[in-house]
Design an enzyme around this catalytic site. Sequence first.
Site, short mmCIF file in Angstrom:
data_model
loop_
_atom_site.label_atom_id
_atom_site.label_comp_id
_atom_site.label_asym_id
_atom_site.label_seq_id
_atom_site.Cartn_x
_atom_site.Cartn_y
_atom_site.Cartn_z
N LEU A 212 80.04 -81.19 14.44
CA LEU A 212 81.01 -81.78 14.89
C LEU A 212 81.73 -82.89 14.05
CD1 LEU A 212 80.56 -81.80 18.90
CD2 LEU A 212 81.98 -80.32 17.47
N ASP A 242 86.70 -90.72 24.59
CA ASP A 242 87.06 -90.02 23.68
C ASP A 242 86.12 -89.06 23.32
OD1 ASP A 242 89.43 -91.37 23.25
OD2 ASP A 242 88.23 -92.91 22.48
N LEU A 243 86.05 -87.69 23.17
CA LEU A 243 84.96 -86.72 23.29
C LEU A 243 84.43 -87.01 21.83
CD1 LEU A 243 83.67 -84.11 24.44
CD2 LEU A 243 85.52 -82.78 23.10
N ASP A 244 83.17 -87.14 21.98
CA ASP A 244 82.27 -87.12 20.65
C ASP A 244 82.48 -88.18 19.92
OD1 ASP A 244 80.40 -85.02 21.68
OD2 ASP A 244 82.06 -83.56 20.75
N GLU A 245 83.29 -89.17 20.31
CA GLU A 245 83.63 -90.21 19.46
C GLU A 245 83.06 -91.67 20.03
OE1 GLU A 245 87.69 -90.45 18.69
OE2 GLU A 245 87.76 -88.26 18.10
#
Length: 300
Positions: A212, A242-245
């Site tokens: 990702l 914040d998705l995957d951040e």
Amino acid sequence: MSHRSDQPATSAPGDASAGAPTHWVLTLSCPDRPGIVHAVSGLLAGLDGNITESQQFGDAGTGLFFMRVQVTAAAPRAELESGLRALEGEFGLAWTLDVVGRPVRTLVMGSTAAHCLNDLAFRQRSEALPVELVAVVSNHTVLEPLAQFYGIDFHHVPVTAATRAEAEARLLALVEELDVELVVLARYMQILSDDLCRALAGRVINIHHSFLPSFKGAKPYHQAHDRGVKLIGATAHYVTGDLDEGPIIEQDVERVDHTHGVEALVALGQDVERRALARAVRWHAEHRVLLDGHRTIVFR
């Protein structure tokens, strides 16, 4: 600035309440300025504390100072806390105080992949990973036999678009009911809402493959194989809206080449995920991870 004083679950040998020395771990952050280390070490020395480990870091970019100290002291917790509160006004400290090695009450969430849950449970049992796995929550029932094998309570909480709010309310109820301090997303294949992320800010760790954002969606290992990647990896991070951040705690990689098929990539990837997640959970439980905005300071 806020602080948290983590209480040990039970009185242990050497607990300061019994008059014997206790091994404490203190973490703190504040605006950087001269005299912080002197003030903290002076406070501990004044309470006859013996510092056994000390690490500090000043972030020139944010202007913040971070410190982690392990100290053996016979002084009662109340005296330590009183002294730290006295430093809050002078230095603007945000601090935590806990007993070294106290198992952190942890809830693991998973879907169908068992490798991360199995690894954490095995490490807790065999390697003294400083967590207490109090529950497994899953939107499927595949992991129930594994949870039963390790003697961990299993909770099936199905999730659909229509029931997501109800499922998250059930999760928060379990967190409150079980006095959960840490939630680990061990390949939990559902996105947490912004409200849930805010409610559990700094208390949720997720693991995902480092493909990702290059390889999003279904079958990322198939996509990576198709592109001929030379490195596979995994990232453990705190969960935010914040998705995957979220702030990264740990990353790990393995080198691969054209001879590795999809199945081999999946197997290697799962091993990397296990390693990265276990280290992140251990460091969090040992109070070695301090948040610095969108980054983390990790005192290894």
